[in-house]
Design a protein around this motif. Structure first.
Motif, PDB file in Angstrom:
ATOM      1  N   THR A  53     -34.716  14.943  15.259  1.00  6.58           N
ATOM      2  CA  THR A  53     -35.133  14.174  15.664  1.00  6.58           C
ATOM      3  C   THR A  53     -34.070  14.136  17.555  1.00  6.58           C
ATOM      4  O   THR A  53     -33.024  13.153  17.207  1.00  6.58           O
ATOM      5  N   TRP A  54     -34.657  14.034  18.265  1.00  6.82           N
ATOM      6  CA  TRP A  54     -33.673  13.074  19.611  1.00  6.82           C
ATOM      7  C   TRP A  54     -34.488  11.987  19.223  1.00  6.82           C
ATOM      8  O   TRP A  54     -33.856  11.015  19.783  1.00  6.82           O
ATOM      9  N   GLU A  55     -35.866  11.597  20.632  1.00  9.55           N
ATOM     10  CA  GLU A  55     -35.575  10.204  20.832  1.00  9.55           C
ATOM     11  C   GLU A  55     -37.791  10.307  20.244  1.00  9.55           C
ATOM     12  O   GLU A  55     -38.330  10.773  20.686  1.00  9.55           O
ATOM     13  N   GLY A  56     -37.760   9.552  19.477  1.00 11.19           N
ATOM     14  CA  GLY A  56     -39.030   9.275  18.944  1.00 11.19           C
ATOM     15  C   GLY A  56     -39.809   9.054  20.682  1.00 11.19           C
ATOM     16  O   GLY A  56     -39.374   8.217  20.772  1.00 11.19           O
ATOM     17  N   GLY A  57     -41.222   9.506  20.611  1.00  9.95           N
ATOM     18  CA  GLY A  57     -42.473   9.253  21.619  1.00  9.95           C
ATOM     19  C   GLY A  57     -41.625   9.189  23.286  1.00  9.95           C
ATOM     20  O   GLY A  57     -42.756   9.607  23.838  1.00  9.95           O
ATOM     21  N   LYS A  58     -40.862   9.985  22.911  1.00 11.92           N
ATOM     22  CA  LYS A  58     -40.642  10.805  24.416  1.00 11.92           C
ATOM     23  C   LYS A  58     -40.050  12.410  23.911  1.00 11.92           C
ATOM     24  O   LYS A  58     -40.378  12.671  24.806  1.00 11.92           O
ATOM     25  N   HIS A  59     -39.106  12.127  23.321  1.00 11.55           N
ATOM     26  CA  HIS A  59     -38.396  13.841  23.368  1.00 11.55           C
ATOM     27  C   HIS A  59     -38.950  14.643  21.614  1.00 11.55           C
ATOM     28  O   HIS A  59     -37.778  13.087  20.791  1.00 11.55           O
ATOM     29  N   PRO A  60     -39.589  14.958  21.290  1.00 15.66           N
ATOM     30  CA  PRO A  60     -39.656  15.618  19.848  1.00 15.66           C
ATOM     31  C   PRO A  60     -38.441  15.786  18.809  1.00 15.66           C
ATOM     32  O   PRO A  60     -37.848  15.415  18.070  1.00 15.66           O
ATOM     33  N   ILE A  61     -37.788  17.130  19.635  1.00 16.01           N
ATOM     34  CA  ILE A  61     -36.453  17.304  19.283  1.00 16.01           C
ATOM     35  C   ILE A  61     -35.053  17.571  19.585  1.00 16.01           C
ATOM     36  O   ILE A  61     -35.548  17.575  21.258  1.00 16.01           O
ATOM     37  N   LYS A  62     -34.147  17.689  18.610  1.00 15.96           N
ATOM     38  CA  LYS A  62     -33.103  18.296  20.198  1.00 15.96           C
ATOM     39  C   LYS A  62     -32.391  19.606  19.003  1.00 15.96           C
ATOM     40  O   LYS A  62     -32.270  19.543  17.785  1.00 15.96           O
ATOM     41  N   VAL A  63     -31.877  20.591  19.317  1.00 21.26           N
ATOM     42  CA  VAL A  63     -31.102  21.455  18.725  1.00 21.26           C
ATOM     43  C   VAL A  63     -29.557  21.834  19.193  1.00 21.26           C
ATOM     44  O   VAL A  63     -29.356  22.043  20.371  1.00 21.26           O
ATOM     45  N   ALA A  64     -29.276  22.143  18.326  1.00 19.62           N
ATOM     46  CA  ALA A  64     -27.329  22.637  18.221  1.00 19.62           C
ATOM     47  C   ALA A  64     -27.334  24.033  17.726  1.00 19.62           C
ATOM     48  O   ALA A  64     -27.927  24.982  16.752  1.00 19.62           O
ATOM     49  N   PRO A  65     -27.149  25.010  18.691  1.00 22.18           N
ATOM     50  CA  PRO A  65     -26.433  25.987  18.091  1.00 22.18           C
ATOM     51  C   PRO A  65     -25.292  26.333  17.624  1.00 22.18           C
ATOM     52  O   PRO A  65     -24.014  25.962  17.894  1.00 22.18           O
ATOM     53  N   TYR A  66     -25.079  26.805  16.261  1.00 22.45           N
ATOM     54  CA  TYR A  66     -24.002  27.055  15.674  1.00 22.45           C
ATOM     55  C   TYR A  66     -23.578  28.811  15.932  1.00 22.45           C
ATOM     56  O   TYR A  66     -24.463  29.636  14.961  1.00 22.45           O
ATOM     57  N   THR A  67     -21.866  28.778  16.155  1.00 16.53           N
ATOM     58  CA  THR A  67     -21.572  29.892  15.935  1.00 16.53           C
ATOM     59  C   THR A  67     -20.921  30.406  14.711  1.00 16.53           C
ATOM     60  O   THR A  67     -21.138  29.794  13.649  1.00 16.53           O
ATOM     61  N   ARG A  68     -20.920  32.019  14.200  1.00 17.36           N
ATOM     62  CA  ARG A  68     -20.120  31.975  13.112  1.00 17.36           C
ATOM     63  C   ARG A  68     -18.974  31.424  12.697  1.00 17.36           C
ATOM     64  O   ARG A  68     -18.639  31.336  11.639  1.00 17.36           O
ATOM     65  N   SER A  69     -17.654  31.374  13.744  1.00 20.83           N
ATOM     66  CA  SER A  69     -16.823  30.061  13.547  1.00 20.83           C
ATOM     67  C   SER A  69     -16.860  28.946  13.308  1.00 20.83           C
ATOM     68  O   SER A  69     -16.322  28.947  12.407  1.00 20.83           O
ATOM     69  N   MET A  70     -18.437  28.472  13.786  1.00 21.12           N
ATOM     70  CA  MET A  70     -18.319  27.198  14.091  1.00 21.12           C
ATOM     71  C   MET A  70     -18.710  27.063  11.974  1.00 21.12           C
ATOM     72  O   MET A  70     -18.328  25.989  11.695  1.00 21.12           O
ATOM     73  N   LEU A  71     -19.567  28.303  11.476  1.00 21.35           N
ATOM     74  CA  LEU A  71     -20.190  28.377  10.148  1.00 21.35           C
ATOM     75  C   LEU A  71     -19.313  28.132   9.417  1.00 21.35           C
ATOM     76  O   LEU A  71     -18.584  27.620   7.868  1.00 21.35           O
ATOM     77  N   ASP A  72     -17.951  29.273   9.538  1.00 27.22           N
ATOM     78  CA  ASP A  72     -16.560  29.105   8.427  1.00 27.22           C
ATOM     79  C   ASP A  72     -16.067  27.854   8.219  1.00 27.22           C
ATOM     80  O   ASP A  72     -15.488  27.449   7.443  1.00 27.22           O
ATOM     81  N   THR A  73     -15.567  27.417   9.326  1.00 30.27           N
ATOM     82  CA  THR A  73     -14.718  25.904   9.558  1.00 30.27           C
ATOM     83  C   THR A  73     -15.767  25.095   8.750  1.00 30.27           C
ATOM     84  O   THR A  73     -15.194  24.133   7.931  1.00 30.27           O
ATOM     85  N   TYR A  74     -17.137  25.048   8.761  1.00 25.85           N
ATOM     86  CA  TYR A  74     -18.312  24.010   8.379  1.00 25.85           C
ATOM     87  C   TYR A  74     -17.913  24.013   6.687  1.00 25.85           C
ATOM     88  O   TYR A  74     -17.846  23.147   6.394  1.00 25.85           O
ATOM     89  N   ARG A  75     -17.781  25.410   6.025  1.00 32.33           N
ATOM     90  CA  ARG A  75     -17.608  26.243   5.215  1.00 32.33           C
ATOM     91  C   ARG A  75     -16.177  25.387   4.473  1.00 32.33           C
ATOM     92  O   ARG A  75     -16.575  24.662   3.199  1.00 32.33           O
ATOM     93  N   ASN A  76     -15.372  25.094   5.411  1.00 33.84           N
ATOM     94  CA  ASN A  76     -14.079  25.084   4.304  1.00 33.84           C
ATOM     95  C   ASN A  76     -13.687  23.648   4.648  1.00 33.84           C
ATOM     96  O   ASN A  76     -13.325  23.346   3.143  1.00 33.84           O
ATOM     97  N   ASN A  77     -14.689  22.788   5.121  1.00 37.25           N
ATOM     98  CA  ASN A  77     -14.684  21.704   5.249  1.00 37.25           C
ATOM     99  C   ASN A  77     -15.415  20.623   4.146  1.00 37.25           C
ATOM    100  O   ASN A  77     -15.428  20.151   3.807  1.00 37.25           O
ATOM    101  N   VAL A  78     -16.460  21.977   3.746  1.00 46.41           N
ATOM    102  CA  VAL A  78     -17.494  21.006   3.121  1.00 46.41           C
ATOM    103  C   VAL A  78     -16.670  21.503   1.389  1.00 46.41           C
ATOM    104  O   VAL A  78     -16.445  20.476   0.833  1.00 46.41           O
ATOM    105  N   THR A  79     -16.320  22.585   1.927  1.00 50.40           N
ATOM    106  CA  THR A  79     -15.478  22.828   0.486  1.00 50.40           C
ATOM    107  C   THR A  79     -14.292  21.576  -0.136  1.00 50.40           C
ATOM    108  O   THR A  79     -14.017  21.226  -0.520  1.00 50.40           O
ATOM    109  N   ALA A  80     -13.932  20.972   1.022  1.00 48.92           N
ATOM    110  CA  ALA A  80     -13.150  19.748   0.811  1.00 48.92           C
ATOM    111  C   ALA A  80     -13.088  18.693   0.919  1.00 48.92           C
ATOM    112  O   ALA A  80     -13.029  17.970  -0.009  1.00 48.92           O
ATOM    113  N   CYS A  81     -14.335  18.813   1.124  1.00 45.47           N
ATOM    114  CA  CYS A  81     -15.002  17.073   0.633  1.00 45.47           C
ATOM    115  C   CYS A  81     -16.059  17.139  -0.630  1.00 45.47           C
ATOM    116  O   CYS A  81     -15.538  16.614  -1.616  1.00 45.47           O
ATOM    117  N   LEU A  82     -15.978  18.505  -1.037  1.00 42.56           N
ATOM    118  CA  LEU A  82     -16.299  18.470  -2.441  1.00 42.56           C
ATOM    119  C   LEU A  82     -14.770  18.536  -3.692  1.00 42.56           C
ATOM    120  O   LEU A  82     -15.305  17.402  -4.571  1.00 42.56           O
TER     121      LEU A  82
END
Length: 538
Positions: free
Chosen positions: A101-130
């Motif tokens: 959600t972006w802002e209720g009543g004004k902007h319905p949604i916002k979107v964010a693009p993820y690259t493969r490198s971002m997802l690789d970093t995300y995977r490593n850091n999620v594993t660190a959290c686990l």
């Protein structure tokens, strides 16, 4: 090799170094990683269409020039390109788009693009959290491919939907219920099926928004009541779970208390994200017998940081984003005077005790640069002897004051409240809204309103009636607000009606106008004193 393969080979030291080694960084080492990755990102971002839409022909050659040339940005600066999903305009090729959600009543949604490198970093850091969620000291952890994970996450396209997918690339942890089934179920259905499956297979991990984790925990407690577990279901459970249930029932009867999740399940790891976690952590620990580990996460940046085994502050991952910080004083000055450009400070310049608004540039081909996400953090220390760290750690404070976030679900803005009042056609002439906490330390939205004089004389408008009417319109313009009641069973609004003339009298006495969103404690106290005096006079 992924985590599963390294666990099979018992490469425990290598696992810790690969995923949690950032905790051993010196401040100098941390900043070297930040600057190196930022140099790569500056080139990618500055040369793409999105970057040039903000830079207007400028081409920064280094970090100093980048911070001077790129203004502080908000989602409006990216909306035209991102909402139309134009990959050719981006610094990196997006393989998935995450939504919120972006802002209720004004902007319905916002979107964010993820690259493969971002997802690789995300995977490593999620594993660190686990790994860290199971840790009791440096280098120790308890993770296995046979572990079971209670599913309490919003599915894709929301950011938490990435969690099971990324984790699945590293290890074969089973989610209860399975993600492919859970996404088609209601919140209640997921809880009931997840609990039944956990009774058969046991449970090792739990992750969700703090508020959602609490709602799920209460649901599990109710399901363990006398009618919650049928004999036919019990016979399908593993022997050790049957024994654990019988033993738990005996102890609860002896102690004259309700059965709690901790009586049945001995979690290895418990993780929470979102806002207002401080309101739920103590209760969650009581319910599960383990202190939740808090994460930093969001749609635009993915997972940014985590607590450790000490649960005394969170650390930002150095490879997710480049971090800048605006002091609370400068943030407020900029809000009062938009022409004022607040200075920013880097990770090696933050000071203990100071509250900051976070600004970040996503690395690895991300779209957002010098982005104000609207979150505030307090630096709680620059090093920690308990976990042997030499980098700053933080605690989450809240959203910026002009946004009221309730339990991580809804972001209520001044514009949103104005829309509610306009649509409802209620005779509200003045108002302020504040985020407050009840006796159970649960957050709620408190609106202090003043009605038209004639309306007060000619109608029997009470605070309860006004609350019901306003709630109807909040739910109408904001799906997330509806979910507070639907999913959490929470009624987040409280209304106080002021005597006519209260706001005008306050302004005459103080010579200033109140902030409509989250006025300061002292300003709100002064307003309440004016109201009390007017009531005595009348």
């Amino acid at each position: 090799m992924n985590l599963k393969e390294k666990l099979k080979k018992q490469q425990y030291n290598e696992i810790w170094q690969q995923y949690c080694g950032f905790l051993d960084l010196s401040m100098d080492g941390y900043m070297k990683i930040q600057r190196r990755l930022m140099e790569e990102q500056i080139q990618l971002w500055s040369n793409c269409g999105l970057g040039q839409s903000i830079l207007k022909g400028k081409h920064p050659r280094n970090l100093d020039e980048f911070r001077k040339m790129v203004p502080l940005t908000e989602y409006e600066d990216y909306a035209d390109i991102l909402l139309t999903k134009q990959p050719d305009m981006l610094p990196g090729n997006p393989v998935i788009w995450i939504q919120t959600t972006w802002e209720g009543g004004k902007h319905p949604i916002k979107v964010a693009p993820y690259t493969r490198s971002m997802l690789d970093t995300y995977r490593n850091n999620v594993t660190a959290c686990l790994i860290l969620s199971t840790s009791r000291k440096k280098g120790s952890f308890d993770v296995a491919s046979t572990d079971k994970f209670l599913y309490a996450l919003a599915p894709l396209p929301y950011a938490t939907g990435l969690f099971p997918l990324a984790l699945g690339e590293e290890i074969d942890i089973e989610f209860l219920p399975a993600v492919k089934d859970a996404v088609n179920m209601s919140f209640s259905e997921r809880n009931k099926l997840g609990f039944k499956m956990a009774m058969k297979k046991d449970l090792g991990f739990f992750f969700g928004l703090g508020s959602v984790a609490y709602a799920v925990s209460l649901s599990l407690s109710s399901l363990t009541g006398g009618r919650g577990i049928q004999l036919s279901s019990l016979l399908k459970c593993r022997p050790h779970m049957i024994f654990r249930l019988i033993q738990a029932k005996y102890h609860c009867k002896k102690e004259n208390r309700q059965l709690l999740p901790k009586d049945l399940f001995h979690l290895k790891g418990f993780m929470v994200a979102g806002t207002d976690n401080q309101c739920y952590k103590d209760d969650l620990e009581e319910l599960w017998g383990i202190r939740p580990m808090e994460l930093f996460a969001g749609t635009e940046p993915s997972i940014m940081g985590t607590e450790t085994w000490t649960r005394k502050g969170m650390y930002f991952f150095p490879d997710t984003a480049f971090y800048e910080f605006i002091t609370e004083k400068d943030m407020l000055k900029n809000h009062e005077d938009p022409s004022y450009v607040p200075p920013t400070y880097l990770m090696d310049e933050v000071r203990p005790g100071e509250k900051y608004e976070l600004v970040f540039t996503i690395l690895k081909g991300g779209a957002f640069a010098r982005y104000r996400c609207g979150d505030m953090y307090r630096c709680v220390g620059l090093e920690n002897r308990e976990d042997e760290t030499q980098i700053p750690r933080f605690e989450y404070v809240d959203r910026v004051p002009w946004i009221i976030d309730i339990a991580g679900f809804t972001r209520i803005s001044e514009n949103g409240i104005r829309n509610v009042i306009r649509l409802s056609k209620l005779p509200i002439t003045n108002w302020v809204a504040a985020k407050e906490y009840n006796e159970q330390n649960r957050p709620y939205l408190h609106m202090y309103v003043e009605l038209e004089r004639e309306s007060l004389l000619n109608s029997a408008m009470s605070a309860d009636i006004l609350k019901e009417l306003l709630s109807t319109y909040f739910k109408y313009i904001d799906q997330d607000y509806r979910d507070l009641k639907k999913i959490l069973g929470m009624d987040p609004l409280q209304v106080t009606i002021f005597t006519c003339g209260t706001f005008e009298t306050y302004e005459k006495q103080t010579g200033k106008k109140l902030h409509q969103m989250n006025p300061s404690y002292y300003d709100l106290k002064a307003l309440l004193e004016v109201q009390e005096c007017l009531n005595k006079v009348r």
